[in-house]
Scaffold this motif. Structure first.
Motif, PDB file in Angstrom:
ATOM      1  N   THR A  24      -7.910   7.371  11.594  1.00  0.00           N
ATOM      2  CA  THR A  24      -9.339   7.519  11.304  1.00  0.00           C
ATOM      3  C   THR A  24     -10.162   6.722  12.314  1.00  0.00           C
ATOM      4  O   THR A  24     -11.133   7.229  12.888  1.00  0.00           O
ATOM      5  CB  THR A  24      -9.651   7.022   9.865  1.00  0.00           C
ATOM      6  N   ASP A  67      -2.954   6.316   8.440  1.00  0.00           N
ATOM      7  CA  ASP A  67      -4.189   7.004   8.093  1.00  0.00           C
ATOM      8  C   ASP A  67      -5.398   6.184   8.584  1.00  0.00           C
ATOM      9  O   ASP A  67      -6.324   6.718   9.192  1.00  0.00           O
ATOM     10  CB  ASP A  67      -4.222   7.176   6.570  1.00  0.00           C
ATOM     11  N   ARG A  68      -5.346   4.878   8.314  1.00  0.00           N
ATOM     12  CA  ARG A  68      -6.448   4.012   8.778  1.00  0.00           C
ATOM     13  C   ARG A  68      -6.535   4.020  10.305  1.00  0.00           C
ATOM     14  O   ARG A  68      -7.615   4.086  10.872  1.00  0.00           O
ATOM     15  CB  ARG A  68      -6.233   2.574   8.294  1.00  0.00           C
ATOM     16  N   VAL A  88       0.852  -1.213   0.000  1.00  0.00           N
ATOM     17  CA  VAL A  88       0.000   0.000   0.000  1.00  0.00           C
ATOM     18  C   VAL A  88       0.878   1.250   0.000  1.00  0.00           C
ATOM     19  O   VAL A  88       2.048   1.191   0.410  1.00  0.00           O
ATOM     20  CB  VAL A  88      -0.943   0.024   1.239  1.00  0.00           C
ATOM     21  N   PRO A  89       0.334   2.403  -0.434  1.00  0.00           N
ATOM     22  CA  PRO A  89       1.136   3.634  -0.422  1.00  0.00           C
ATOM     23  C   PRO A  89       1.562   4.020   0.998  1.00  0.00           C
ATOM     24  O   PRO A  89       0.861   3.697   1.961  1.00  0.00           O
ATOM     25  CB  PRO A  89       0.182   4.701  -0.991  1.00  0.00           C
ATOM     26  N   ASP A  90       2.672   4.717   1.101  1.00  0.00           N
ATOM     27  CA  ASP A  90       3.174   5.202   2.400  1.00  0.00           C
ATOM     28  C   ASP A  90       2.090   5.938   3.167  1.00  0.00           C
ATOM     29  O   ASP A  90       1.327   6.713   2.595  1.00  0.00           O
ATOM     30  CB  ASP A  90       4.314   6.209   2.158  1.00  0.00           C
ATOM     31  N   THR A 124      -0.545   4.864   4.535  1.00  0.00           N
ATOM     32  CA  THR A 124      -1.905   4.320   4.507  1.00  0.00           C
ATOM     33  C   THR A 124      -2.318   3.749   5.861  1.00  0.00           C
ATOM     34  O   THR A 124      -3.437   3.994   6.340  1.00  0.00           O
ATOM     35  CB  THR A 124      -2.010   3.195   3.441  1.00  0.00           C
ATOM     36  N   LEU A 125      -1.406   2.994   6.477  1.00  0.00           N
ATOM     37  CA  LEU A 125      -1.788   2.327   7.729  1.00  0.00           C
ATOM     38  C   LEU A 125      -2.030   3.334   8.838  1.00  0.00           C
ATOM     39  O   LEU A 125      -2.964   3.218   9.630  1.00  0.00           O
ATOM     40  CB  LEU A 125      -0.706   1.326   8.160  1.00  0.00           C
TER      41      LEU A 125
END
Ligand SMILES: NC(=O)C1=CN([C@@H]2O[C@H](COP(=O)(O)OP(=O)(O)OC[C@H]3O[C@@H](n4cnc5c(N)ncnc54)[C@H](O)[C@@H]3O)[C@@H](O)[C@H]2O)[C@@H](O)CC1
Ligand SMILES: [K+]
Length: 478
Positions: free
Chosen positions: A32, A28-29, A21-23, A25-26
């Motif tokens: 959130t 960010d998840r 996955v793009p840098d 992403t984790l």
């Protein structure tokens, strides 16, 4: 099933997922999910004061990014940076651009006093147990002003892989954890420090290996529960032999049998002195007194010190059916066990068996349950607020449902009976112990409804617990 993994397992899975996955992403998840959990906890974001306590790692980064999201939803967000020079740069920039600010050192107390919520982003899975003095000072203020804490991934300072808390640590109302549960969130005393645990899916599932700790949920128990069919009769449903109680401790016999009768078996045989046998039979005419063929034994509760009862324990252990050994019976488990054996000590009993202090067992529940399972080649169910069931090999089960009202005299006897009934029904010691504990605690919750109960109330509520678990299982699979 709730599953927990070690830090090493989590790191490996994260690395494998991150490569796809793009840098960012984790994180960010994670941020959130964390922000959403904070909004749920507060009942909204607009106008509330959120204070972030951020360490220097990615755990602080998660907290700062979540803070930025909360600020955009109308919260007033401030951050105490424990190490400003090393604070997570991306997270800090995001917070600032969303209107959040960093608290100057001399305004920390005011910031804590004002806060509706503290986000603990001090350390996560990269932390060593304990907190550095500066973090301790801030968290003491948080405690003094009684501000609820939402922990990011883990309550900072606990030993993430064991649940041990030898040093100062954070106590959270809620812990929002990412990807999978961490062992220390399910095992006490860490579990108590974590409060309510909320899992945020960040996509780690396919990359995780087998867990080291697991916790049955109602649907898991429902799927394993024996249920009779049209061809069943009392012998196929299972016969349990109960060797419990003595002239001195008659209650143990009655309570162990009452727990057994709340389980899914066909018949109970009671083996013991005349007086407890008379009381058992007076209460339950369906119980058969005396030896005979059984599919499992429960031995131990209330046997007292009489030497001949040691022979009862030895005979059961030498037989060819599964055996549960509880309480006094545990004194007579000498060498390594053969066959299927479930030992059910409380902390004091396990301490005596292992010749360590009880306080050591309280502090290191997972460690000592595993050690005993290895030493006696048996499944060891260590009772407590979060019961640990350790088999000789494979994942350990922990129970996290229940109510402290279950901690009442004789409830252990009832537990031995229900676990024994499940053994007689053909379940393994690991399943029988973990499912028996789940049913016992659920019965306690149903009987108590927030008020005091006695052991008999738990036994009486076991059939209700059985129905409750089956309905919950049906609802989940519908
Ligand atoms: N690696 C990943 O892919 C993801 C990580 N995430 C977050 O990243 C965390 C792990 O981040 P890091 O590996 O940066 O480590 P942490 O942020 O857990 O902590 C490491 C930092 O804390 C310091 N430290 C260690 N023990 C300490 C102590 N007792 N007191 C004070 N400081 C201490 C270390 O010097 C280091 O700078 C997870 O817990 C989670 O919150 C999430 O964003 C999800 C994705
Ligand atoms: K934390």
């Amino acid at each position: 099933m709730r599953t927990a993994h070690t830090v090493v397992q989590v790191r490996a899975a994260e690395a494998a997922l991150m490569a796809t996955v793009p840098d960012g992403t984790l994180m960010d998840r994670a941020a959130t999910g964390l922000a959403t959990a904070c909004v749920d906890f507060l009942g909204g974001a607009y106008g509330v004061d959120v204070l972030i306590v951020a360490g220097s790692g990615a755990n602080g980064g998660d907290a700062l990014y979540a803070g930025a999201r909360l600020a955009r939803r109308g919260a007033r967000v401030a951050a105490i940076l424990l190490n400003p020079a090393k604070a997570h740069a991306g997270g800090l920039a995001a917070l600032r651009s969303a209107g959040g600010h960093v608290v100057p050192e001399d305004e920390r107390e005011d910031a804590v006093a004002r806060a509706d919520l503290v986000l603990d982003g001090i350390v996560g899975i990269g932390g060593k147990p304990g907190l550095r003095p500066e973090a301790v000072r801030v968290m003491e203020l948080v405690q003094r002003y009684d501000v609820p804490v939402v922990a990011v991934d883990v309550p900072s300072g606990i030993d993430v892989d064991t649940g041990e808390t030898p040093e100062p640590h954070v106590r959270a109302a809620v812990t929002v954890t990412f990807g999978t549960h961490k062992v220390g969130l399910l095992v006490d005393p860490g579990a108590s420090a974590a409060g309510v645990v909320h899992l945020v899916d960040i996509g780690l599932g396919p990359y995780l290996p087998d867990p080291v700790v697991e916790s049955l949920q109602a649907s898991d128990v429902a799927a394993l529960l024996p249920v009779p069919d049209r061809t069943s009769h009392k012998y196929t449903r299972g016969v349990l032999g109960v060797v419990a109680g003595s002239d001195q401790y008659t209650g143990a016999a009655v309570l162990a049998v009452s727990g057994a009768l709340g389980g899914p078996l066909g018949m109970v045989r009671y083996v013991g002195p005349d007086e407890p046998a008379r009381l058992v039979r007076a209460r339950w005419p369906e119980v058969v007194a005396g030896e005979g063929r059984v599919q499992a034994w429960v031995v131990g509760s209330g046997l007292g010190e009489a030497p001949e009862r040691a022979e009862d324990v030895a005979r059961a252990l030498a037989g060819d059916v599964p055996v549960l050994v509880d309480a006094d019976g545990l004194r007579h488990v000498l060498g390594r066990c053969e066959g299927e054996v479930l030992l059910t000590p409380h902390e004091g009993e396990l301490a005596r068996m292992l010749e360590v202090e009880r306080t050591d067992v309280t502090a290191r529940r997972l460690h000592y349950a595993r050690e005993a399972a290895d030493r006696w080649n048996a499944t060891v169910l260590l009772k407590g607020a979060t019961t640990v069931v350790a088999p000789p090999s494979g994942p350990v089960r922990v129970n996290s449902v229940g109510t402290p009202w279950v901690a009442t005299a004789g409830s252990g006897d009832v537990l031995s009976g229900i676990c024994g009934a499940l053994l007689a029904g053909g379940l393994s010691p690991l399943d029988a112990g973990s499912m028996g504990c789940f049913l016992h605690e659920t019965a306690g919750v149903l009987a108590s409804r927030g008020g005091p109960i006695v052991a008999e109330d738990i036994a009486a509520a076991l059939p209700d617990a059985y129905r409750f678990v089956r309905e919950a299982g049906d609802a989940e699979s519908a």
